[in-house]
Design a protein around this motif. Sequence first.
Motif, PDB file in Angstrom:
ATOM      1  N   PRO A 133       1.470  -8.264  -3.229  1.00  0.00           N
ATOM      2  CA  PRO A 133       1.013  -9.221  -4.252  1.00  0.00           C
ATOM      3  C   PRO A 133       2.135 -10.052  -4.833  1.00  0.00           C
ATOM      4  O   PRO A 133       1.967 -11.228  -5.122  1.00  0.00           O
ATOM      5  CB  PRO A 133       0.377  -8.311  -5.317  1.00  0.00           C
ATOM      6  CG  PRO A 133      -0.020  -7.078  -4.575  1.00  0.00           C
ATOM      7  CD  PRO A 133       1.017  -6.896  -3.502  1.00  0.00           C
ATOM      8  N   ARG A 134       3.301  -9.439  -4.995  1.00  0.00           N
ATOM      9  CA  ARG A 134       4.472 -10.167  -5.483  1.00  0.00           C
ATOM     10  C   ARG A 134       5.560 -10.084  -4.435  1.00  0.00           C
ATOM     11  O   ARG A 134       5.718  -9.059  -3.781  1.00  0.00           O
ATOM     12  CB  ARG A 134       4.991  -9.582  -6.798  1.00  0.00           C
ATOM     13  CG  ARG A 134       3.938  -9.530  -7.891  1.00  0.00           C
ATOM     14  CD  ARG A 134       4.577  -9.120  -9.230  1.00  0.00           C
ATOM     15  NE  ARG A 134       5.417  -7.941  -9.098  1.00  0.00           N
ATOM     16  CZ  ARG A 134       4.949  -6.686  -9.151  1.00  0.00           C
ATOM     17  NH1 ARG A 134       3.661  -6.478  -9.320  1.00  0.00           N
ATOM     18  NH2 ARG A 134       5.781  -5.654  -9.047  1.00  0.00           N
ATOM     19  N   SER A 135       6.306 -11.120  -4.289  1.00  0.00           N
ATOM     20  CA  SER A 135       7.355 -11.162  -3.260  1.00  0.00           C
ATOM     21  C   SER A 135       8.617 -10.461  -3.745  1.00  0.00           C
ATOM     22  O   SER A 135       9.707 -11.035  -3.783  1.00  0.00           O
ATOM     23  CB  SER A 135       7.645 -12.616  -2.884  1.00  0.00           C
ATOM     24  OG  SER A 135       6.503 -13.230  -2.347  1.00  0.00           O
ATOM     25  N   ASP A 136       8.446  -9.191  -4.115  1.00  0.00           N
ATOM     26  CA  ASP A 136       9.598  -8.414  -4.578  1.00  0.00           C
ATOM     27  C   ASP A 136      10.376  -7.872  -3.384  1.00  0.00           C
ATOM     28  O   ASP A 136       9.806  -7.528  -2.357  1.00  0.00           O
ATOM     29  CB  ASP A 136       9.141  -7.243  -5.447  1.00  0.00           C
ATOM     30  CG  ASP A 136       8.442  -7.718  -6.723  1.00  0.00           C
ATOM     31  OD1 ASP A 136       8.642  -8.887  -7.090  1.00  0.00           O
ATOM     32  OD2 ASP A 136       7.726  -6.912  -7.339  1.00  0.00           O
ATOM     33  N   ALA A 137      11.664  -7.758  -3.565  1.00  0.00           N
ATOM     34  CA  ALA A 137      12.500  -7.221  -2.485  1.00  0.00           C
ATOM     35  C   ALA A 137      12.218  -5.750  -2.226  1.00  0.00           C
ATOM     36  O   ALA A 137      12.533  -5.233  -1.160  1.00  0.00           O
ATOM     37  CB  ALA A 137      13.978  -7.422  -2.832  1.00  0.00           C
ATOM     38  N   ASP A 138      11.651  -5.078  -3.224  1.00  0.00           N
ATOM     39  CA  ASP A 138      11.390  -3.643  -3.057  1.00  0.00           C
ATOM     40  C   ASP A 138       9.942  -3.372  -2.671  1.00  0.00           C
ATOM     41  O   ASP A 138       9.434  -2.274  -2.874  1.00  0.00           O
ATOM     42  CB  ASP A 138      11.739  -2.881  -4.339  1.00  0.00           C
ATOM     43  CG  ASP A 138      10.918  -3.325  -5.541  1.00  0.00           C
ATOM     44  OD1 ASP A 138      10.263  -4.385  -5.443  1.00  0.00           O
ATOM     45  OD2 ASP A 138      10.919  -2.602  -6.556  1.00  0.00           O
ATOM     46  N   LYS A 139       9.265  -4.375  -2.098  1.00  0.00           N
ATOM     47  CA  LYS A 139       7.905  -4.198  -1.618  1.00  0.00           C
ATOM     48  C   LYS A 139       7.866  -4.396  -0.103  1.00  0.00           C
ATOM     49  O   LYS A 139       8.769  -4.991   0.482  1.00  0.00           O
ATOM     50  CB  LYS A 139       6.948  -5.197  -2.299  1.00  0.00           C
ATOM     51  CG  LYS A 139       6.857  -5.031  -3.812  1.00  0.00           C
ATOM     52  CD  LYS A 139       6.238  -3.703  -4.215  1.00  0.00           C
ATOM     53  CE  LYS A 139       6.111  -3.587  -5.734  1.00  0.00           C
ATOM     54  NZ  LYS A 139       5.535  -2.294  -6.149  1.00  0.00           N
ATOM     55  N   LEU A 140       6.801  -3.916   0.519  1.00  0.00           N
ATOM     56  CA  LEU A 140       6.694  -3.936   1.974  1.00  0.00           C
ATOM     57  C   LEU A 140       5.633  -4.925   2.433  1.00  0.00           C
ATOM     58  O   LEU A 140       4.572  -5.048   1.815  1.00  0.00           O
ATOM     59  CB  LEU A 140       6.325  -2.543   2.487  1.00  0.00           C
ATOM     60  CG  LEU A 140       7.331  -1.421   2.202  1.00  0.00           C
ATOM     61  CD1 LEU A 140       6.724  -0.071   2.532  1.00  0.00           C
ATOM     62  CD2 LEU A 140       8.616  -1.641   2.982  1.00  0.00           C
ATOM     63  N   THR A 141       5.909  -5.589   3.544  1.00  0.00           N
ATOM     64  CA  THR A 141       4.927  -6.438   4.212  1.00  0.00           C
ATOM     65  C   THR A 141       4.353  -5.669   5.393  1.00  0.00           C
ATOM     66  O   THR A 141       5.108  -5.160   6.230  1.00  0.00           O
ATOM     67  CB  THR A 141       5.574  -7.739   4.711  1.00  0.00           C
ATOM     68  OG1 THR A 141       5.980  -8.522   3.580  1.00  0.00           O
ATOM     69  CG2 THR A 141       4.585  -8.554   5.553  1.00  0.00           C
ATOM     70  N   VAL A 142       3.035  -5.579   5.439  1.00  0.00           N
ATOM     71  CA  VAL A 142       2.354  -4.915   6.550  1.00  0.00           C
ATOM     72  C   VAL A 142       2.064  -5.952   7.629  1.00  0.00           C
ATOM     73  O   VAL A 142       1.566  -7.047   7.329  1.00  0.00           O
ATOM     74  CB  VAL A 142       1.042  -4.247   6.083  1.00  0.00           C
ATOM     75  CG1 VAL A 142       0.292  -3.650   7.269  1.00  0.00           C
ATOM     76  CG2 VAL A 142       1.344  -3.173   5.038  1.00  0.00           C
ATOM     77  N   CYS A 143       2.363  -5.625   8.876  1.00  0.00           N
ATOM     78  CA  CYS A 143       2.119  -6.548   9.993  1.00  0.00           C
ATOM     79  C   CYS A 143       1.123  -5.949  10.977  1.00  0.00           C
ATOM     80  O   CYS A 143       1.095  -4.728  11.182  1.00  0.00           O
ATOM     81  CB  CYS A 143       3.419  -6.854  10.730  1.00  0.00           C
ATOM     82  SG  CYS A 143       4.628  -7.764   9.761  1.00  0.00           S
ATOM     83  N   LEU A 144       0.322  -6.818  11.570  1.00  0.00           N
ATOM     84  CA  LEU A 144      -0.571  -6.427  12.657  1.00  0.00           C
ATOM     85  C   LEU A 144      -0.179  -7.223  13.891  1.00  0.00           C
ATOM     86  O   LEU A 144      -0.021  -8.455  13.820  1.00  0.00           O
ATOM     87  CB  LEU A 144      -2.034  -6.708  12.318  1.00  0.00           C
ATOM     88  CG  LEU A 144      -2.695  -5.831  11.246  1.00  0.00           C
ATOM     89  CD1 LEU A 144      -2.371  -6.343   9.844  1.00  0.00           C
ATOM     90  CD2 LEU A 144      -4.205  -5.813  11.434  1.00  0.00           C
ATOM     91  N   TRP A 145      -0.022  -6.522  15.020  1.00  0.00           N
ATOM     92  CA  TRP A 145       0.281  -7.160  16.286  1.00  0.00           C
ATOM     93  C   TRP A 145      -0.795  -6.741  17.289  1.00  0.00           C
ATOM     94  O   TRP A 145      -0.979  -5.545  17.548  1.00  0.00           O
ATOM     95  CB  TRP A 145       1.641  -6.716  16.805  1.00  0.00           C
ATOM     96  CG  TRP A 145       2.806  -7.109  15.934  1.00  0.00           C
ATOM     97  CD1 TRP A 145       3.460  -8.302  15.904  1.00  0.00           C
ATOM     98  CD2 TRP A 145       3.488  -6.269  14.988  1.00  0.00           C
ATOM     99  NE1 TRP A 145       4.501  -8.265  15.017  1.00  0.00           N
ATOM    100  CE2 TRP A 145       4.536  -7.031  14.426  1.00  0.00           C
ATOM    101  CE3 TRP A 145       3.316  -4.945  14.551  1.00  0.00           C
ATOM    102  CZ2 TRP A 145       5.398  -6.520  13.453  1.00  0.00           C
ATOM    103  CZ3 TRP A 145       4.174  -4.429  13.582  1.00  0.00           C
ATOM    104  CH2 TRP A 145       5.195  -5.212  13.042  1.00  0.00           C
ATOM    105  N   LEU A 146      -1.498  -7.722  17.850  1.00  0.00           N
ATOM    106  CA  LEU A 146      -2.575  -7.447  18.797  1.00  0.00           C
ATOM    107  C   LEU A 146      -2.176  -7.962  20.171  1.00  0.00           C
ATOM    108  O   LEU A 146      -1.797  -9.130  20.326  1.00  0.00           O
ATOM    109  CB  LEU A 146      -3.863  -8.132  18.347  1.00  0.00           C
ATOM    110  CG  LEU A 146      -5.097  -7.905  19.222  1.00  0.00           C
ATOM    111  CD1 LEU A 146      -5.519  -6.435  19.198  1.00  0.00           C
ATOM    112  CD2 LEU A 146      -6.259  -8.795  18.772  1.00  0.00           C
ATOM    113  N   ALA A 147      -2.272  -7.087  21.182  1.00  0.00           N
ATOM    114  CA  ALA A 147      -1.899  -7.450  22.552  1.00  0.00           C
ATOM    115  C   ALA A 147      -3.020  -7.080  23.505  1.00  0.00           C
ATOM    116  O   ALA A 147      -3.849  -6.224  23.210  1.00  0.00           O
ATOM    117  CB  ALA A 147      -0.606  -6.753  22.952  1.00  0.00           C
ATOM    118  N   ARG A 148      -3.012  -7.717  24.670  1.00  0.00           N
ATOM    119  CA  ARG A 148      -4.008  -7.435  25.700  1.00  0.00           C
ATOM    120  C   ARG A 148      -3.314  -7.109  27.023  1.00  0.00           C
ATOM    121  O   ARG A 148      -2.321  -7.742  27.382  1.00  0.00           O
ATOM    122  CB  ARG A 148      -4.952  -8.628  25.897  1.00  0.00           C
ATOM    123  CG  ARG A 148      -6.095  -8.334  26.893  1.00  0.00           C
ATOM    124  CD  ARG A 148      -6.958  -9.566  27.118  1.00  0.00           C
ATOM    125  NE  ARG A 148      -7.682  -9.968  25.952  1.00  0.00           N
ATOM    126  CZ  ARG A 148      -8.865  -9.442  25.562  1.00  0.00           C
ATOM    127  NH1 ARG A 148      -9.406  -8.472  26.273  1.00  0.00           N
ATOM    128  NH2 ARG A 148      -9.476  -9.879  24.492  1.00  0.00           N
TER     129      ARG A 148
END
Length: 337
Positions: free
Chosen positions: A304-319
């Motif tokens: 929610p906030r672009s804090d340095a101590d927060k995490l970004t979750v990523c999704l990678w979809l492959a075929r």
Amino acid sequence: MRQPLSLPFTTLLAGLKAAAEETRLRILALLADGELNVSDLTDILGQSQPRISRHLKLLTEAGLVERHREGAWAFFRLDHRNGAAAAIRAVLESLDHDDQQLAADRARLAAVRKARAESAQAFFARLAADWDRIRSLHVSEEAVEEAVREAIGEKPLNAFLDLGTGTGRMLQLVAPLARRAVAVDANHAMLSVARANIERAGLSGIELRQGDIYALPVERNAFDLVLVHQVLHYLDDPARAIREAAAVLAPGGRLLVVDFAPHELEFLRAEHAHRRLGFAHEQIAQWFAEAGLDLMATRELKPPRSDADKLTVCLWLARDRRVVTDWPLQAPEKEVA
């Protein structure tokens, strides 16, 4: 319309002979509702362990039941691969579930599951504080789950594999779409939690297996969707795990990886056994390519906030690239939420 089975006479005869005994038919009726171990069955049926083991041995030899190890335990389930087992499923579906004996068995099964759930909940409660701390660092679980739903779509699946299933939450999310659902985890205690959770959710027929993510205890070329949710950052060799996941994909199958973007939260390495502090898109794309996969899409779920101590979750979809799809693959789409 269901296609009629065509079985060799001797195969069907062996299956019918194995099932044509009171205790063994009761065991099959119980296993139709989910996997059980010998201890469960002795409690439910009120018979000795050697006797239950003997019945299970006969059912396994006839191809009606399959056995798999989970630590020191052995679990049993109806064999989905054997034609005779499919024929016996039709017999089990014709049983009167209001029968007094079967109803009593189901009542004792419910008691066994309740005890199992309470034990699993006690284990998970000891971990809750650590889990809550990590969850507080990124977007809500609901947001991640919605992103997973959008990534995989609503099309029915033939076979789904959840690697590092943990509590079984992703299994609960995706399994209703699949004709067959399998989950693998290295930790016996976590599999107990997953088993209790899927039973509480009313899901049946799901296969839970203890195994090594680098040497999966499942068939090759068999799954049209494999999910690796918040697992890679615990591994010494994530690329090897991706190659192993790709090896069990059916031609044209999809692999969805959910994990963290690169970050600098060293306490996760020191206190929570994270081996990797997130993954760059380029690194995941390279590992996919080396495993014979084409990256289809990436997505970032920022905190929610672009804090340095927060995490970004990523999704990678492959075929899996062995099948030419009906539409041209475009350059990976990057959505930023």
